[in-house]
Design an enzyme around this catalytic site. Sequence first.
Site, PDB file in Angstrom:
ATOM      1  N   GLU A 120      58.421  40.321 -29.070  1.00  0.00           N
ATOM      2  CA  GLU A 120      57.951  41.658 -29.439  1.00  0.00           C
ATOM      3  C   GLU A 120      56.458  41.600 -29.805  1.00  0.00           C
ATOM      4  OE1 GLU A 120      60.344  43.264 -32.512  1.00  0.00           O
ATOM      5  OE2 GLU A 120      59.361  45.224 -32.457  1.00  0.00           O
ATOM      6  N   ARG A 148      70.956  26.742 -32.494  1.00  0.00           N
ATOM      7  CA  ARG A 148      72.403  26.990 -32.514  1.00  0.00           C
ATOM      8  C   ARG A 148      73.056  26.668 -31.189  1.00  0.00           C
ATOM      9  NH1 ARG A 148      71.285  32.522 -34.922  1.00  0.00           N
ATOM     10  NH2 ARG A 148      69.204  31.686 -34.715  1.00  0.00           N
TER      11      ARG A 148
HETATM   12  P1  AMP Z   1      66.405  36.785 -27.098  1.00  0.00           P
HETATM   13  O1  AMP Z   1      65.378  35.856 -26.511  1.00  0.00           O
HETATM   14  O2  AMP Z   1      65.793  38.052 -27.606  1.00  0.00           O
HETATM   15  O3  AMP Z   1      67.562  37.025 -26.159  1.00  0.00           O
HETATM   16  O4  AMP Z   1      66.966  36.097 -28.410  1.00  0.00           O
HETATM   17  C1  AMP Z   1      67.935  35.119 -28.321  1.00  0.00           C
HETATM   18  C2  AMP Z   1      67.679  33.977 -29.261  1.00  0.00           C
HETATM   19  O5  AMP Z   1      67.260  34.422 -30.545  1.00  0.00           O
HETATM   20  C3  AMP Z   1      68.932  33.182 -29.494  1.00  0.00           C
HETATM   21  O6  AMP Z   1      68.592  31.796 -29.516  1.00  0.00           O
HETATM   22  C4  AMP Z   1      69.478  33.665 -30.826  1.00  0.00           C
HETATM   23  O7  AMP Z   1      69.932  32.584 -31.605  1.00  0.00           O
HETATM   24  C5  AMP Z   1      68.303  34.335 -31.494  1.00  0.00           C
HETATM   25  N1  AMP Z   1      68.598  35.716 -31.924  1.00  0.00           N
HETATM   26  C6  AMP Z   1      67.989  36.833 -31.469  1.00  0.00           C
HETATM   27  N2  AMP Z   1      68.458  37.938 -32.079  1.00  0.00           N
HETATM   28  C7  AMP Z   1      69.407  37.514 -32.936  1.00  0.00           C
HETATM   29  C8  AMP Z   1      70.303  38.181 -33.837  1.00  0.00           C
HETATM   30  N3  AMP Z   1      70.310  39.513 -34.001  1.00  0.00           N
HETATM   31  N4  AMP Z   1      71.167  37.419 -34.557  1.00  0.00           N
HETATM   32  C9  AMP Z   1      71.193  36.073 -34.398  1.00  0.00           C
HETATM   33  N5  AMP Z   1      70.375  35.407 -33.574  1.00  0.00           N
HETATM   34  C10 AMP Z   1      69.500  36.092 -32.832  1.00  0.00           C
END
Ligand code: AMP
Length: 162
Positions: free
Chosen positions: A86, A49
């Site tokens: 996780e 995205r």
């Molecule tokens: P993080 O590494 O945990 O910060 O996750 C960020 C990445 O995972 C981004 O590329 C988001 O597109 C995706 N992502 C994580 N959690 C969500 C969520 N609740 N809704 C949509 N996309 C998410």
Amino acid sequence: MPDFPKPGIMFKDLTTLLSNAEAFAYVIDILSEKYRSLEPAYVAGIEARGFILGAAVAYKLGIGFIPIRKKGKLPYKVERQTYDLEYGTDSVEVHVDAVERGAKVVLIDDLLATGGTASAACQLLRTVGADVVGLGFVTELGFLPGRQRLPKDVEAFSMLTF
Ligand code: AMP
């Protein structure tokens, strides 16, 4: 969207924003104007995205776009950064010659959750010589400690915090 892609996750779906011309343009305009004065040389976007948003911002600013991809997708020599999830790990990659040394780069993704993806992508860009000058997101999950995981020396901007 509750319980996607697995139970307990509230997925913030971008598709309805993207299909609304006014909303899409608004998001791209805000992110572009946020970074215009920094005069970045490139926008980097995180698969998938981050590609849609980042490429539109790059076009608007009249600069190039750098894809940061999941493992095994890029054809040339890559640098890789692995980060903890996780359960298990994930990796992001970028071409070794993606930027000139010292080039200013803004990193864009749709959402900041735990910060693992963005901090790995930022580290990756630095490894290939980029000067990361901004981290931009449409959405931030403020109840997660994502910001704490990001580098402290770059401003992280999000348009909307849940
Ligand atoms: P993080 O590494 O945990 O910060 O996750 C960020 C990445 O995972 C981004 O590329 C988001 O597109 C995706 N992502 C994580 N959690 C969500 C969520 N609740 N809704 C949509 N996309 C998410």
